[in-house]
Scaffold this motif. Structure first.
Motif, PDB file in Angstrom:
ATOM      1  N   THR A   1      -4.895   5.517 -18.944  1.00  0.00           N
ATOM      2  CA  THR A   1      -4.288   3.983 -17.748  1.00  0.00           C
ATOM      3  C   THR A   1      -5.139   4.287 -16.981  1.00  0.00           C
ATOM      4  O   THR A   1      -5.991   5.162 -15.981  1.00  0.00           O
ATOM      5  CB  THR A   1      -2.830   4.254 -17.405  1.00  0.00           C
ATOM      6  N   SER A   2      -5.623   2.739 -16.541  1.00  0.00           N
ATOM      7  CA  SER A   2      -5.885   1.978 -15.003  1.00  0.00           C
ATOM      8  C   SER A   2      -4.683   0.885 -14.618  1.00  0.00           C
ATOM      9  O   SER A   2      -4.731   0.546 -15.643  1.00  0.00           O
ATOM     10  CB  SER A   2      -7.783   1.693 -15.130  1.00  0.00           C
ATOM     11  N   ILE A   3      -5.476   1.109 -13.459  1.00  0.00           N
ATOM     12  CA  ILE A   3      -4.270  -0.123 -12.781  1.00  0.00           C
ATOM     13  C   ILE A   3      -4.597  -0.887 -11.924  1.00  0.00           C
ATOM     14  O   ILE A   3      -5.025  -0.146 -10.386  1.00  0.00           O
ATOM     15  CB  ILE A   3      -2.379   0.207 -12.205  1.00  0.00           C
ATOM     16  N   LEU A   4      -4.717  -2.207 -11.666  1.00  0.00           N
ATOM     17  CA  LEU A   4      -5.007  -3.070 -10.978  1.00  0.00           C
ATOM     18  C   LEU A   4      -3.837  -3.751  -9.981  1.00  0.00           C
ATOM     19  O   LEU A   4      -3.080  -4.159 -10.945  1.00  0.00           O
ATOM     20  CB  LEU A   4      -6.498  -3.775 -11.651  1.00  0.00           C
ATOM     21  N   HIS A   5      -3.529  -2.986  -8.975  1.00  0.00           N
ATOM     22  CA  HIS A   5      -2.213  -3.514  -7.907  1.00  0.00           C
ATOM     23  C   HIS A   5      -2.568  -4.250  -7.528  1.00  0.00           C
ATOM     24  O   HIS A   5      -2.306  -4.983  -6.558  1.00  0.00           O
ATOM     25  CB  HIS A   5      -1.730  -2.217  -6.977  1.00  0.00           C
ATOM     26  N   LYS A   6      -3.172  -5.389  -8.501  1.00  0.00           N
ATOM     27  CA  LYS A   6      -3.164  -6.835  -7.691  1.00  0.00           C
ATOM     28  C   LYS A   6      -1.630  -7.771  -7.127  1.00  0.00           C
ATOM     29  O   LYS A   6      -0.544  -7.540  -8.467  1.00  0.00           O
ATOM     30  CB  LYS A   6      -3.805  -8.095  -8.615  1.00  0.00           C
TER      31      LYS A   6
ATOM     32  N   ARG B   1       3.214   5.050 -15.592  1.00  0.00           N
ATOM     33  CA  ARG B   1       3.597   5.677 -16.737  1.00  0.00           C
ATOM     34  C   ARG B   1       3.885   6.348 -16.769  1.00  0.00           C
ATOM     35  O   ARG B   1       3.689   6.782 -17.693  1.00  0.00           O
ATOM     36  CB  ARG B   1       2.034   6.454 -15.360  1.00  0.00           C
TER      37      ARG B   1
ATOM     38  N   SER C   1       2.597   1.776  -3.526  1.00  0.00           N
ATOM     39  CA  SER C   1       1.884   1.502  -4.776  1.00  0.00           C
ATOM     40  C   SER C   1       1.862   2.650  -5.122  1.00  0.00           C
ATOM     41  O   SER C   1       1.747   2.503  -6.706  1.00  0.00           O
ATOM     42  CB  SER C   1       0.050   1.153  -4.079  1.00  0.00           C
ATOM     43  N   GLU C   2       2.073   3.943  -4.725  1.00  0.00           N
ATOM     44  CA  GLU C   2       1.979   5.174  -5.088  1.00  0.00           C
ATOM     45  C   GLU C   2       3.320   5.599  -6.506  1.00  0.00           C
ATOM     46  O   GLU C   2       3.029   5.673  -7.139  1.00  0.00           O
ATOM     47  CB  GLU C   2       1.803   6.380  -4.387  1.00  0.00           C
TER      48      GLU C   2
ATOM     49  N   PHE D   1       0.905  -1.825  -0.332  1.00  0.00           N
ATOM     50  CA  PHE D   1       0.048   0.118   0.028  1.00  0.00           C
ATOM     51  C   PHE D   1       0.942   1.145   0.293  1.00  0.00           C
ATOM     52  O   PHE D   1       0.671   2.450  -0.760  1.00  0.00           O
ATOM     53  CB  PHE D   1      -1.182   0.142   1.033  1.00  0.00           C
TER      54      PHE D   1
ATOM     55  N   GLY E   1       2.638   2.781  -9.359  1.00  0.00           N
ATOM     56  CA  GLY E   1       1.739   3.119 -10.458  1.00  0.00           C
ATOM     57  C   GLY E   1       2.803   4.729 -11.077  1.00  0.00           C
ATOM     58  O   GLY E   1       2.522   4.450 -12.622  1.00  0.00           O
TER      59      GLY E   1
END
Lengths: 98, 234
Positions: free
Chosen positions: A42-47, A24, A16-17, A13, A20
């Motif tokens: 863009t969209s990102i799912l940080h799984k 980008r 994660s910034e 967490f 991302g």
């Protein structure tokens, strides 16, 4: 134009910034003068260990593209402008994201 | 012998026609014997003459404790006691009542939960699906109360994110203003979206989100997990 790229990335967490931002930045470096959220988004799912990255390059001014339940969704949007120049291929995007 | 009746004048005597115990005399064209009826019969009139008749009474129809008396269209009838828990149901005009097992009745509530534990972010200024979703399963219609809790915001510049509940991609904001929320900051805000909608089996309820020119996020914080809950009731 939609691209969906899976990458085996792991972040917390707290990190994660940065995760991302790094993604980008790499995409932006490939797309030149195009502006994020204007000519593309863009969209990102940080799984964990399975990040999913959506890249939507806008084909037409005024038409926003996204995805919902796996299907492409097109909506009118005054914020959207057509992607400038030649659109990259999926392999070029994947290469940029390495 | 005093009075008007003499031994020799017997033509008008009632006993000339009465022969049995309980007999009476009636008159048609002449005096005649009106024999005793049966036990329980009552005297009535038919074709301008008295007659004995057996009436159908409640007491003659009902036989058992718990029986119910009703009109069958051709006379009184008995509805035997039903099974424990049965309810008396009318079948409408021209039909007899019956005992029936009641349907389960009452309010049925079904709770559904959708969880998204992975951080999601997007750079678009238009609403996009976040993956925080659930699928309604109600097979009997009714309604669903939707509630979504999550963090949203922008860790880069502290701006809020705009979030909305969608039903199969259509905003339900117009029917319930509280279904849309704007986060106030980046780190500690939990939009609470509630909406009551008509429940359709298979409908996907999902949180959509948009920001400005910078990334917006729905993320897992330490205190709670982004989730969407539907209480289906019918």
């Amino acid at each position: 134009m939609k691209f969906v790229i899976d990458k085996k990335l792991t972040c917390t967490f707290e990190s994660s910034e940065k995760c991302g931002n790094d993604i980008r930045t790499k995409i932006k470096s490939l797309l030149g003068d195009n502006i994020d959220s204007v000519n593309y988004h863009t969209s990102i799912l940080h799984k964990q260990n399975n990040h999913k990255i959506w890249i939507f390059l806008y084909d037409k001014t005024g038409t926003h593209e996204s995805e919902a339940q796996g299907k492409n969704v097109f909506n009118e949007s005054s914020l959207v402008k057509k992607f400038k120049g030649t659109m990259p291929t999926e392999s070029e995007l994947k290469k940029a994201l390495k | 012998m005093s009075g008007g009746m003499t031994k020799t004048d017997t033509s008008n005597l009632a006993d000339i026609v009465m022969t049995s115990k309980g007999d009476m005399v009636d008159f048609d064209t002449a005096r005649q014997r009106f024999g005793i009826g049966s036990t329980g019969q009552v005297l009535t009139v038919a074709s301008a003459l008295p007659t004995w008749a057996t009436l159908t009474t409640a007491d003659s129809v009902l036989t058992t404790q718990g029986d119910v008396l009703y009109e069958s269209g051709s006379g009184l009838a008995r509805l035997g006691f039903g099974t424990t828990g049965d309810v008396l149901t009318t079948k409408g005009t021209g039909a007899n009542p019956v005992w029936e097992t009641p349907s389960s009745g009452g309010l049925t509530v079904n709770k559904l939960q959708g969880v998204n534990t992975a951080l999601f972010e997007t750079t678009t200024g238009s609403f996009v699906a976040t993956g925080l979703e659930l699928t309604l399963s109600n097979e009997s219609g009714g309604n669903a109360l939707i509630n979504a809790t999550f963090n949203a915001g922008n860790t880069t510049n502290g701006e809020g994110a705009r979030c909305v509940l969608m039903n199969d991609g259509v905003a339900i904001t117009s029917t319930n203003l509280s279904a849309e929320a704007i986060s106030s900051n980046s780190t500690n805000y939990m939009p609470l979206n509630m909406a009551t909608i008509a429940d359709t089996d298979g409908s996907v309820i999902e949180v959509y989100m948009k920001g400005a020119a910078t990334a917006k996020m729905i993320y897992s914080a330490t205190n709670y997990t982004p989730q969407i809950i539907a209480m289906e009731f019918y």
